[in-house]
Scaffold this motif. Structure first.
Motif, PDB file in Angstrom:
ATOM      1  N   GLY A 155      -4.245  19.358  -3.001  1.00 57.69           N
ATOM      2  CA  GLY A 155      -3.119  20.283  -3.016  1.00 57.69           C
ATOM      3  C   GLY A 155      -3.361  21.532  -2.196  1.00 57.69           C
ATOM      4  O   GLY A 155      -2.427  22.124  -1.653  1.00 57.69           O
ATOM      5  N   LEU A 156      -4.623  21.943  -2.096  1.00 59.38           N
ATOM      6  CA  LEU A 156      -4.991  23.117  -1.293  1.00 59.38           C
ATOM      7  C   LEU A 156      -5.286  22.768   0.159  1.00 59.38           C
ATOM      8  O   LEU A 156      -5.576  23.652   0.961  1.00 59.38           O
ATOM      9  CB  LEU A 156      -6.218  23.805  -1.900  1.00 59.38           C
ATOM     10  N   GLY A 157      -5.241  21.476   0.468  1.00 55.16           N
ATOM     11  CA  GLY A 157      -5.544  21.047   1.828  1.00 55.16           C
ATOM     12  C   GLY A 157      -7.018  21.119   2.166  1.00 55.16           C
ATOM     13  O   GLY A 157      -7.392  21.228   3.339  1.00 55.16           O
ATOM     14  N   LEU A 158      -7.884  21.047   1.157  1.00 54.55           N
ATOM     15  CA  LEU A 158      -9.332  21.146   1.359  1.00 54.55           C
ATOM     16  C   LEU A 158      -9.966  19.763   1.374  1.00 54.55           C
ATOM     17  O   LEU A 158      -9.530  18.854   0.661  1.00 54.55           O
ATOM     18  CB  LEU A 158      -9.982  21.963   0.242  1.00 54.55           C
ATOM     19  N   VAL A 159     -10.979  19.603   2.203  1.00 57.63           N
ATOM     20  CA  VAL A 159     -11.770  18.365   2.219  1.00 57.63           C
ATOM     21  C   VAL A 159     -13.057  18.641   1.459  1.00 57.63           C
ATOM     22  O   VAL A 159     -13.990  19.251   1.976  1.00 57.63           O
ATOM     23  CB  VAL A 159     -12.077  17.910   3.661  1.00 57.63           C
ATOM     24  N   GLN A 160     -13.093  18.224   0.210  1.00 59.83           N
ATOM     25  CA  GLN A 160     -14.230  18.494  -0.665  1.00 59.83           C
ATOM     26  C   GLN A 160     -14.668  17.214  -1.358  1.00 59.83           C
ATOM     27  O   GLN A 160     -13.917  16.235  -1.437  1.00 59.83           O
ATOM     28  CB  GLN A 160     -13.845  19.540  -1.727  1.00 59.83           C
ATOM     29  N   ARG A 161     -15.892  17.235  -1.860  1.00 58.72           N
ATOM     30  CA  ARG A 161     -16.430  16.135  -2.660  1.00 58.72           C
ATOM     31  C   ARG A 161     -16.415  16.557  -4.132  1.00 58.72           C
ATOM     32  O   ARG A 161     -16.689  17.708  -4.445  1.00 58.72           O
ATOM     33  CB  ARG A 161     -17.852  15.795  -2.227  1.00 58.72           C
ATOM     34  N   ALA A 162     -16.104  15.622  -4.997  1.00 54.34           N
ATOM     35  CA  ALA A 162     -16.038  15.934  -6.421  1.00 54.34           C
ATOM     36  C   ALA A 162     -17.434  16.144  -6.994  1.00 54.34           C
ATOM     37  O   ALA A 162     -18.351  15.379  -6.697  1.00 54.34           O
ATOM     38  CB  ALA A 162     -15.344  14.805  -7.173  1.00 54.34           C
ATOM     39  N   GLU A 163     -17.595  17.193  -7.797  1.00 50.20           N
ATOM     40  CA  GLU A 163     -18.861  17.409  -8.494  1.00 50.20           C
ATOM     41  C   GLU A 163     -18.685  17.310 -10.012  1.00 50.20           C
ATOM     42  O   GLU A 163     -19.647  17.384 -10.764  1.00 50.20           O
ATOM     43  CB  GLU A 163     -19.475  18.761  -8.142  1.00 50.20           C
ATOM     44  N   SER A 164     -17.428  17.145 -10.460  1.00 48.78           N
ATOM     45  CA  SER A 164     -17.106  17.049 -11.879  1.00 48.78           C
ATOM     46  C   SER A 164     -17.708  18.232 -12.632  1.00 48.78           C
ATOM     47  O   SER A 164     -17.494  19.379 -12.250  1.00 48.78           O
ATOM     48  CB  SER A 164     -17.581  15.709 -12.440  1.00 48.78           C
ATOM     49  N   LEU A 165     -18.510  17.963 -13.667  1.00 49.44           N
ATOM     50  CA  LEU A 165     -19.089  19.034 -14.477  1.00 49.44           C
ATOM     51  C   LEU A 165     -20.537  19.333 -14.092  1.00 49.44           C
ATOM     52  O   LEU A 165     -21.234  20.042 -14.811  1.00 49.44           O
ATOM     53  CB  LEU A 165     -19.022  18.652 -15.961  1.00 49.44           C
ATOM     54  N   CYS A 166     -20.966  18.803 -12.959  1.00 42.35           N
ATOM     55  CA  CYS A 166     -22.317  19.050 -12.465  1.00 42.35           C
ATOM     56  C   CYS A 166     -22.292  20.194 -11.458  1.00 42.35           C
ATOM     57  O   CYS A 166     -21.231  20.717 -11.103  1.00 42.35           O
ATOM     58  CB  CYS A 166     -22.896  17.789 -11.830  1.00 42.35           C
ATOM     59  N   PHE A 167     -23.470  20.559 -10.977  1.00 47.70           N
ATOM     60  CA  PHE A 167     -23.587  21.687 -10.051  1.00 47.70           C
ATOM     61  C   PHE A 167     -23.141  21.316  -8.644  1.00 47.70           C
ATOM     62  O   PHE A 167     -22.592  22.141  -7.923  1.00 47.70           O
ATOM     63  CB  PHE A 167     -25.028  22.195 -10.027  1.00 47.70           C
ATOM     64  N   ASN A 168     -23.411  20.063  -8.236  1.00 51.56           N
ATOM     65  CA  ASN A 168     -22.942  19.622  -6.920  1.00 51.56           C
ATOM     66  C   ASN A 168     -22.662  18.121  -6.950  1.00 51.56           C
ATOM     67  O   ASN A 168     -23.020  17.432  -7.914  1.00 51.56           O
ATOM     68  CB  ASN A 168     -23.935  20.008  -5.812  1.00 51.56           C
ATOM     69  N   PRO A 169     -22.028  17.573  -5.927  1.00 52.85           N
ATOM     70  CA  PRO A 169     -21.629  16.163  -5.926  1.00 52.85           C
ATOM     71  C   PRO A 169     -22.793  15.186  -6.057  1.00 52.85           C
ATOM     72  O   PRO A 169     -22.635  14.112  -6.654  1.00 52.85           O
ATOM     73  CB  PRO A 169     -20.920  16.001  -4.578  1.00 52.85           C
ATOM     74  N   ASN A 170     -23.956  15.521  -5.487  1.00 58.28           N
ATOM     75  CA  ASN A 170     -25.083  14.598  -5.535  1.00 58.28           C
ATOM     76  C   ASN A 170     -25.620  14.413  -6.945  1.00 58.28           C
ATOM     77  O   ASN A 170     -26.015  13.317  -7.353  1.00 58.28           O
ATOM     78  CB  ASN A 170     -26.195  15.080  -4.598  1.00 58.28           C
ATOM     79  N   TYR A 171     -25.643  15.495  -7.724  1.00 58.78           N
ATOM     80  CA  TYR A 171     -26.062  15.384  -9.118  1.00 58.78           C
ATOM     81  C   TYR A 171     -25.080  14.512  -9.900  1.00 58.78           C
ATOM     82  O   TYR A 171     -25.474  13.683 -10.726  1.00 58.78           O
ATOM     83  CB  TYR A 171     -26.155  16.766  -9.767  1.00 58.78           C
ATOM     84  N   TYR A 172     -23.809  14.712  -9.636  1.00 60.37           N
ATOM     85  CA  TYR A 172     -22.788  13.910 -10.303  1.00 60.37           C
ATOM     86  C   TYR A 172     -22.936  12.437  -9.935  1.00 60.37           C
ATOM     87  O   TYR A 172     -22.796  11.549 -10.790  1.00 60.37           O
ATOM     88  CB  TYR A 172     -21.402  14.431  -9.938  1.00 60.37           C
ATOM     89  N   GLY A 173     -23.248  12.181  -8.671  1.00 57.00           N
ATOM     90  CA  GLY A 173     -23.438  10.802  -8.226  1.00 57.00           C
ATOM     91  C   GLY A 173     -24.550  10.100  -8.979  1.00 57.00           C
ATOM     92  O   GLY A 173     -24.397   8.957  -9.426  1.00 57.00           O
TER      93      GLY A 173
END
Length: 396
Positions: free
Chosen positions: A135-153
């Motif tokens: 909605g904001l037009g941003l290209v981001q990776r989801a991190e959910s409730l973690c600190f960054n996307p890699n931890y979430y992965g």
């Protein structure tokens, strides 16, 4: 006699409350996980009997003392992040060693079910994040409730393997575990972690192999090959980061060269956790938090002495698990632990995401299954919180 029984019952209730608090906190915002682990560690440390149970197994006291000692090493080099991480890791180890002392197959499977159930909420949060970013037009990776996307992965990697473990152990509810598995794959896709995708596929293959499910093994291997070809050729829009693999590897090579320079500087004891963040400017290295390789980062942080202690403890535990599997002692959970260790090692070639509050706690929670003394009947999942129907042995 009655007082003794009541006292034992109260102890068991507190033990289970501690275990459930830890597993639920893993799937909450990471700072809550940290608070719960610290509180749990203090709780274990404050009780003489609890400490005794936590340190009952060989070398448990050694590894906790070693991890705590590196807080002093960190302090010596004014590595204040390292001090905090060392103490947090000590608290997590204490907690999981205590859980190990009273773990049963019944309790362990219940905890794994809770982990599967709670993981669904993290995927919903990740989906909400991506809708918000879109909605904001941003290209981001989801991190959910973690600190960054890699931890979430990595968190989703672990849960995916756990869902497989429970699906084969509790076939009546395979639809639920299948939903969890799909949810994890969606989470891994939304976080866009190439390492997580590769590691979870390798882990699933190993799981099928160790469980003797050869038809599943070959079917999933074929599917994985097709997905890899699609990611690199005909579907670059669906897998946008796959074409960026070469650039990511160049970055990692630069990081590793910087880390090796840091190792040469303090090769015996290192400078404590998060050493890379302290040294990269000194060697004009790539700016990041860690060495993006679990094994290099361990030597960088703890030196040859600390890495040797950690390696010795890890090898001893793996030998214990293999021995338990050979003798048919909690062999199914032993296979789960071996697969998660394998996944951690594979992912650890390009990242150190297991050294995070949530991912590390979940791995150690699975490790606590090494305290199970006998295999039990397959329990039945009960969403209402009733007891699982199974015979089990309890460890005092």
């Amino acid at each position: 006699m009655t007082d003794s029984i009541n006292q034992q019952t109260n102890i068991e209730k507190k033990q289970k409350m501690l275990a459930f608090s830890v597993v639920v906190s893993i799937f909450m915002p990471y700072y809550i996980t940290g608070v719960v682990l610290v509180a749990a560690g203090i709780y274990v440390l404050a009780g003489r009997e609890r400490r005794a149970y936590a340190f009952a197994e060989p070398f448990s006291r050694m590894i906790v003392v070693a991890v705590t000692a590196w807080s002093m090493v960190s302090l010596l080099y004014q590595n204040f992040y390292g001090v905090g991480i060392s103490l947090l890791l000590a608290a997590a180890l204490l907690t999981m060693f205590y859980l190990r002392s009273f773990m049963t197959q019944r309790l362990f499977n219940t905890l794994m079910d809770v982990a599967c159930l709670c993981s669904l909420s993290t995927t919903m949060v990740a989906i909400g994040q991506m809708i918000y970013y879109e909605g904001l037009g941003l290209v981001q990776r989801a991190e959910s409730l973690c600190f960054n996307p890699n931890y979430y992965g990595m968190l989703m990697e672990f849960v995916a393997i756990i869902a497989l473990y429970r699906g084969f152990g509790n076939p009546k509810h395979r639809a639920f575990y299948g939903t969890v598995l799909v949810s994890c794959m969606i989470g891994i896709y939304l976080c866009a972690s190439i390492s997580a995708a590769a590691a979870v596929c390798a882990g699933i293959l190993l799981f099928f192999l160790l469980r003797g499910r050869y038809k599943y093994f070959w079917a999933f291997a074929a599917l994985g090959v097709l997905a890899a070809i699609a990611a690199l050729t005909v579907l670059p829009v669906i897998f946008p980061r796959a074409g960026d693999a070469d650039h990511s590897m160049d970055q990692r090579l630069s990081i590793w060269m910087t880390a090796f320079k840091g190792i040469q500087q303090h090769f015996l004891f290192g400078q404590g956790p998060m050493t890379y963040e302290m040294i990269y400017t000194q060697f004009s290295g790539y700016a990041t938090h860690h060495a993006h390789n679990l094994f290099i980062d361990t030597v960088l942080n703890y030196g040859l002495v600390g890495a040797g202690i950690i390696g010795f403890f890890a090898v001893y535990q793996i030998r214990q698990v293999l021995s338990r599997i050979r003798h048919g002692i909690a062999s199914s959970s032993g296979v789960l632990l071996l697969v998660l260790t394998f996944v951690t090692a594979i992912h650890g070639m390009t990242d150190v995401t297991v050294l995070w509050i949530q991912t590390g706690a979940l791995f150690l929670l699975v490790y606590s299954s090494i305290g199970i003394r006998s295999e039990t009947a397959v329990p039945v999942l009960d969403f209402e919180g009733a007891a699982l129907a199974a015979r089990h042995s309890h460890i005092g």
